[in-house]
Design a protein around this motif. Structure first.
Motif, short mmCIF file in Angstrom:
data_model
loop_
_atom_site.label_atom_id
_atom_site.label_comp_id
_atom_site.label_asym_id
_atom_site.label_seq_id
_atom_site.Cartn_x
_atom_site.Cartn_y
_atom_site.Cartn_z
N THR A 1 -24.95 -6.61 3.86
CA THR A 1 -25.83 -6.58 5.02
C THR A 1 -27.22 -7.11 4.69
O THR A 1 -27.67 -7.06 3.54
CB THR A 1 -25.97 -5.14 5.56
OG1 THR A 1 -26.40 -4.30 4.50
CG2 THR A 1 -24.65 -4.64 6.12
N HIS B 1 -27.89 -2.56 12.63
CA HIS B 1 -27.27 -3.30 11.52
C HIS B 1 -27.50 -2.62 10.17
O HIS B 1 -26.66 -2.76 9.28
CB HIS B 1 -27.86 -4.71 11.48
CG HIS B 1 -27.43 -5.54 10.32
ND1 HIS B 1 -26.20 -6.18 10.26
CD2 HIS B 1 -28.05 -5.84 9.14
CE1 HIS B 1 -26.10 -6.86 9.13
NE2 HIS B 1 -27.21 -6.65 8.42
N ASP C 1 -24.58 -8.78 12.52
CA ASP C 1 -23.27 -8.61 11.88
C ASP C 1 -22.46 -9.90 11.93
O ASP C 1 -21.82 -10.29 10.93
CB ASP C 1 -22.49 -7.48 12.56
CG ASP C 1 -23.13 -6.11 12.33
OD1 ASP C 1 -23.87 -5.97 11.34
OD2 ASP C 1 -22.89 -5.21 13.14
#
Length: 364
Positions: free
Chosen positions: A3, A54, A283
């Motif tokens: 991420t 996120h 994402d």
């Protein structure tokens, strides 16, 4: 997929300086022209909600531009409050050219826990070769005043960013920067590639080695130099999160003033659209091939890099500097020879000191 954990948020898309090497305004990608001048509160809140959805661990938010201080102190302080309300715990930073820093702004940063880095290329003569006001004129005195205002506040001044110009004396440049007592200094190679090579190619390794020797041999540690510290850490088998060396995944995403999502701005020096993403969803962006390439480490390197003895330390250099019109980003850095010289020199210095210390009386 890893991420994103650092978010560069452009709160203003224009600048009051006209630096001739700027990767925003002087590169082939000119998308800044289509952006609103300033980010609205509504847009910023939406950006923060996307980050909150996120995030997977600690995150940093960097107020950026253009020149972020053109957005005004009140707006930046308001945004800092919003960021904490929506995202939760977040590390706040700001990158500025330093010319618009006021006592009120420095105090606001102290209240909000915003750490501020300033761009400066050395002493007056070195800095004013490239970092001039719109229409011409020195920026140095105002930057120096801005740094003094930041240092007057506790834990606000984060350090200096210096773009290397090898026509400037390396030791004098370093000592001019250290004279401001920065907690850290970042030396950045000019954003160049095989289609647009840097000025004086092949001189950057020697220049950085000279700075390293002055920094490394000092009787006491004067400041952190991130590039050198990162290389030393990697030579000793550690890991670092850096765009410039090593093989760690790049985890930076950029939000423009209209809230649209992009990759790092420096990619715009390659060709128009190089930083673009087909989605504004964080994402989904992780699955975009250009993002994947920056997260898979050695698998994205050129064959020449895979055979290189300093591969795991150099990491192919900055991804931006690898662009070749015929090979895309799967080529060695345009600074390949310079990086090899710097990494080899630092590795030899560090290993010699480790061996000396290991052989000294009392060593275990």
């Amino acid at each position: 997929m890893t991420t994103f954990n650092e978010f560069v948020v452009k709160v203003h898309s224009r600048c009051n300086l006209a630096c001739d090497y700027c990767y925003v305004y002087e590169s082939p990608g000119q998308s800044w022209r289509d952006q609103p001048r300033v980010m609205t509160d509504e847009t910023f809140a939406g950006v923060c909600r996307r980050i909150a959805a996120h995030r997977d661990g600690p995150v940093s938010l960097v107020f950026h531009g253009g020149e972020p201080l053109l957005a005004g102190t009140a707006r930046i302080e308001r945004f800092a409050t919003l960021a904490r309300e929506i995202i939760g715990p977040v590390r706040l930073r700001l990158q500025t050219n330093g010319t618009l820093v006021t006592a009120a702004f420095a105090a606001a940063c102290a209240r909000q826990g915003i750490r501020v880095a300033v761009s400066l290329d050395g002493g007056r003569a070195a800095n004013d070769k490239h970092r001039v006001r719109v229409g011409g004129g020195s920026s140095f005195s105002r930057v120096r005043e801005g740094i003094a205002l930041l240092t007057a506040q506790r834990d606000v001044f984060a350090g200096l960013l210096c773009v290397v110009d090898t026509s400037n004396d390396p030791v004098r440049t370093y000592e001019a920067l250290v004279g401001h007592r920065p907690p850290s200094v970042d030396f950045l190679l000019p954003h160049a590639n095989w289609a647009a090579p840097p000025p004086r190619p092949g001189t950057y390794g020697d220049w950085l080695v000279a700075v390293f020797e002055r920094w490394y041999r000092a009787p006491a540690r004067e400041t952190r130099v991130r590039l050198f510290d990162d290389i030393v850490t990697l030579v000793l088998g550690g890991s670092v999160a850096s765009e410039n060396v090593g093989l760690a995944p790049v985890r930076v995403a950029v939000f423009e003033t209209d809230g649209s999502l992009e990759q790092v701005d420096a990619l715009k020096t390659a060709y128009p659209g190089a930083a673009a993403l087909p989605t504004d969803d964080l994402d989904a962006a992780l699955r975009w091939p250009a993002v994947v390439a920056r997260q898979i480490g050695a698998a994205a390197l050129a064959p020449e890099c895979l055979r290189c003895p300093v591969r795991d330390v150099c990491g192919g250099g900055n991804y931006v500097h690898r662009y070749h019109p015929a090979r895309g980003f799967r080529s060695p850095s345009v600074y390949c020879a310079d990086l090899l010289k710097l990494v080899t020199h630092i590795a030899a210095a560090v290993r010699a000191d480790v061996a000396r210390l290991s052989a000294s009386p009392g060593a275990r």
